[in-house]
Design an enzyme around this catalytic site. Structure first.
Site, PDB file in Angstrom:
ATOM      1  CE  LYS A  64       3.671  -6.139  14.723  1.00  0.00           C
ATOM      2  NZ  LYS A  64       3.472  -6.988  15.822  1.00  0.00           N
ATOM      3  CE1 TYR A 124       3.024   1.245  15.815  1.00  0.00           C
ATOM      4  CE2 TYR A 124       3.307   1.768  18.142  1.00  0.00           C
ATOM      5  CZ  TYR A 124       2.597   1.162  17.135  1.00  0.00           C
ATOM      6  OH  TYR A 124       1.446   0.481  17.440  1.00  0.00           O
ATOM      7  CB  SER A 126      -1.402   2.331  19.323  1.00  0.00           C
ATOM      8  OG  SER A 126      -0.665   2.008  20.472  1.00  0.00           O
ATOM      9  N   GLY A 169      11.936   4.948  27.512  1.00  0.00           N
ATOM     10  CA  GLY A 169      10.651   5.295  26.889  1.00  0.00           C
ATOM     11  C   GLY A 169       9.471   4.582  27.523  1.00  0.00           C
ATOM     12  CG  LEU A 190      -2.209  -0.799   1.089  1.00  0.00           C
ATOM     13  CD1 LEU A 190      -2.644  -1.344   2.434  1.00  0.00           C
ATOM     14  CD2 LEU A 190      -3.314   0.059   0.484  1.00  0.00           C
ATOM     15  CG  ASN A 226      10.566  -5.295  19.565  1.00  0.00           C
ATOM     16  OD1 ASN A 226      11.767  -5.267  19.775  1.00  0.00           O
ATOM     17  ND2 ASN A 226      10.042  -5.217  18.350  1.00  0.00           N
ATOM     18  CE  LYS A 275      -0.425   1.964  14.654  1.00  0.00           C
ATOM     19  NZ  LYS A 275      -1.126   1.253  13.574  1.00  0.00           N
TER      20      LYS A 275
HETATM   21  C1  UD1 Z   1       4.698  -1.449  23.357  1.00  0.00           C
HETATM   22  C2  UD1 Z   1       5.064  -0.194  22.639  1.00  0.00           C
HETATM   23  C3  UD1 Z   1       3.779   0.469  22.156  1.00  0.00           C
HETATM   24  C4  UD1 Z   1       3.009  -0.495  21.277  1.00  0.00           C
HETATM   25  C5  UD1 Z   1       2.713  -1.771  22.055  1.00  0.00           C
HETATM   26  C6  UD1 Z   1       2.058  -2.808  21.185  1.00  0.00           C
HETATM   27  C7  UD1 Z   1       7.165   0.505  23.669  1.00  0.00           C
HETATM   28  C8  UD1 Z   1       7.842   1.551  24.486  1.00  0.00           C
HETATM   29  N1  UD1 Z   1       5.841   0.670  23.489  1.00  0.00           N
HETATM   30  O1  UD1 Z   1       3.940  -1.092  24.487  1.00  0.00           O
HETATM   31  O2  UD1 Z   1       4.100   1.623  21.450  1.00  0.00           O
HETATM   32  O3  UD1 Z   1       1.814   0.089  20.856  1.00  0.00           O
HETATM   33  O4  UD1 Z   1       3.924  -2.311  22.544  1.00  0.00           O
HETATM   34  O5  UD1 Z   1       1.547  -3.826  21.978  1.00  0.00           O
HETATM   35  O6  UD1 Z   1       7.773  -0.409  23.174  1.00  0.00           O
HETATM   36  N2  UD1 Z   1       8.568  -5.858  29.345  1.00  0.00           N
HETATM   37  C9  UD1 Z   1       9.583  -6.534  30.018  1.00  0.00           C
HETATM   38  N3  UD1 Z   1      10.398  -7.361  29.293  1.00  0.00           N
HETATM   39  C10 UD1 Z   1      10.253  -7.563  27.947  1.00  0.00           C
HETATM   40  C11 UD1 Z   1       9.220  -6.873  27.267  1.00  0.00           C
HETATM   41  C12 UD1 Z   1       8.397  -6.019  27.996  1.00  0.00           C
HETATM   42  O7  UD1 Z   1       9.728  -6.390  31.222  1.00  0.00           O
HETATM   43  O8  UD1 Z   1      11.046  -8.328  27.355  1.00  0.00           O
HETATM   44  C13 UD1 Z   1       7.655  -4.986  30.120  1.00  0.00           C
HETATM   45  C14 UD1 Z   1       7.658  -3.536  29.685  1.00  0.00           C
HETATM   46  O9  UD1 Z   1       8.626  -2.810  30.405  1.00  0.00           O
HETATM   47  C15 UD1 Z   1       6.211  -3.120  30.026  1.00  0.00           C
HETATM   48  C16 UD1 Z   1       5.402  -4.397  29.798  1.00  0.00           C
HETATM   49  O10 UD1 Z   1       6.342  -5.459  29.874  1.00  0.00           O
HETATM   50  O11 UD1 Z   1       6.112  -2.753  31.373  1.00  0.00           O
HETATM   51  C17 UD1 Z   1       4.711  -4.449  28.451  1.00  0.00           C
HETATM   52  O12 UD1 Z   1       5.658  -4.216  27.413  1.00  0.00           O
HETATM   53  P1  UD1 Z   1       5.282  -4.390  25.860  1.00  0.00           P
HETATM   54  O13 UD1 Z   1       4.624  -5.684  25.643  1.00  0.00           O
HETATM   55  O14 UD1 Z   1       6.521  -4.087  25.069  1.00  0.00           O
HETATM   56  O15 UD1 Z   1       4.161  -3.291  25.632  1.00  0.00           O
HETATM   57  P2  UD1 Z   1       4.204  -1.698  25.880  1.00  0.00           P
HETATM   58  O16 UD1 Z   1       5.511  -1.251  26.383  1.00  0.00           O
HETATM   59  O17 UD1 Z   1       3.017  -1.342  26.689  1.00  0.00           O
END
Ligand code: UD1
Length: 356
Positions: free
Chosen positions: A94, A158, A134, A305, A66, A207, A162
């Protein structure tokens, strides 16, 4: 008679494939537009299997990008020929970290994809879009639960895409009152269809928390790194609003039904979340219980972040769309694990069976 044809842009992805299942089960015919840059065509075969689709014309596919000028005309012409009532727009990049490293690519792809879709729908007289926005648009400016009037201000490119796309769609609706838009602000989608046939299949190292936990539980990764235990939360780890992807998918069907009704023109915003905040350590415990596997973890420093806490006030979606999340954290973990254990390498099993 109601026009039941819908474009699903990005329909082969994690959320898209679950949206396709719910739309088909609700009598819609679909044309998926996807370039499979971060998804697998196998997900659409699985959608056919789950919905026991006998009439293959009900799930069409246009493999195209797209955001690419080379594909623009082909996409617009195909949409004109298909004459949809509207589109669900989930096409885009994303990954937060990648967007910081390559902002140009994120702005170009996510925004150009949106313009192509708008042009196609405009020329096809199908001016309706349900957009996958989001909760990231809220940044770190609000006390939870956050509602749709919360202050916006994303903290990475990102999230900015949005936010900008919401603006573009809102301005489009102002320019022509025939447009109908729903911007759906997702909280954290997890889980999978109960069949275990479709689910999240991240490229490379995940991630996000749930896919990472699931890969530790299945033995693909050694341990989870918990990003900080010194946040001002009860156990010190970050709190999020995890929502079952099937509940999220159903929010799109409800949003579409709302837009289809006479008079609901213009641009609308809805949070899609459960309203329940869950910490990282709570999520680990719930996953261990559902999977019967140990999830070893180590506490490391905060991820740049990240915010301490965010969860939704989703009462607008309940009141106006008649939508509510019904699945619990245990359901989310059970279904996520079912998908992960049936497909240890995601859809990769199809093309490469020596990943694990
Ligand atoms: C992330 C994105 C957000 C996106 C969303 C999609 C960031 C800063 N934000 O949100 O923009 O819309 O995903 O679902 O990346 N955590 C750990 N270990 C890990 C992975 C995550 O401790 O290996 C923790 C994080 O610190 C957080 C929680 O788990 O407290 C959720 O993390 P994650 O699933 O990455 O989501 P968001 O950070 O909320």
């Amino acid at each position: 008679m109601k026009n039941n044809r819908v474009i699903v842009a990005g329909g082969a992805g994690y959320i898209g494939s679950h949206v396709c299942v719910d739309l088909i089960n609700n009598g819609y015919d679909l044309l998926v537009i996807d370039d499979f840059s971060n998804s697998s065509p196998e997900s659409l075969n699985r959608v056919r299997e789950i919905t026991q689709l006998t009439d293959q014309s009900r799930l069409g596919l246009l493999q195209a990008d797209l955001a690419s000028p080379a594909d623009y005309q082909k996409i617009v012409d195909t949409i004109k020929l298909y004459k949809p009532a509207g589109a669900i727009h989930l096409a885009g990049l994303k990954a937060v970290g990648e967007s910081v490293a390559e902002p140009g690519r994120y702005y170009r792809i996510n925004i150009n994809a949106t313009h192509t879709l708008i042009d196609g729908l405009d020329q096809a007289d199908g001016r309706m879009i349900v957009f996958s926005s989001s909760a990231t648009v809220y940044g770190d400016h609000n006390k939870s639960p956050v509602d749709e009037t919360g202050r916006t201000g994303p903290t990475n490119p990102y999230g900015q895409t949005k936010f900008f796309i919401e603006q573009i769609l809102t301005d489009t609706a102002i320019s022509n009152p025939h447009w109908k838009i729903c911007n759906l602000r997702y909280f954290n989608p997890v889980g999978a269809d109960v069949s275990g046939l479709i689910g999240e299949d991240p490229n490379g190292i995940p991630n996000n928390l749930f896919p990472y936990i699931a890969q530790v539980a299945i033995g693909r990764r050694e341990k989870l790194s918990v990003y900080g235990d010194d946040y001002p939360t009860p156990d010190g780890t970050g709190i999020r609003d995890y929502i079952h992807v099937c509940d999220l998918a159903n929010g799109h069907v409800k949003a579409l039904n709302f837009l289809e009704q006479d008079g609901n023109n213009g641009s609308h915003i809805f949070n899609l979340g459960t309203g329940v905040g869950v910490s990282v350590l709570d999520a680990v415990k719930a996953f261990e219980k559902a999977s019967g596997k140990k999830v070893p973890y180590e506490i490391i420093q905060r991820r740049e972040g990240d915010i301490a806490e965010i969860y939704a006030d989703a009462s607008q979606a309940n009141k106006i769309l008649g939508w509510q999340a019904t699945r619990t954290m245990d359901d989310m973990c059970r279904d996520h694990w079912h998908w992960q254990s049936q497909n240890p390498n995601g859809y990769g099993d199809i093309k490469d069976d020596n990943k694990l």
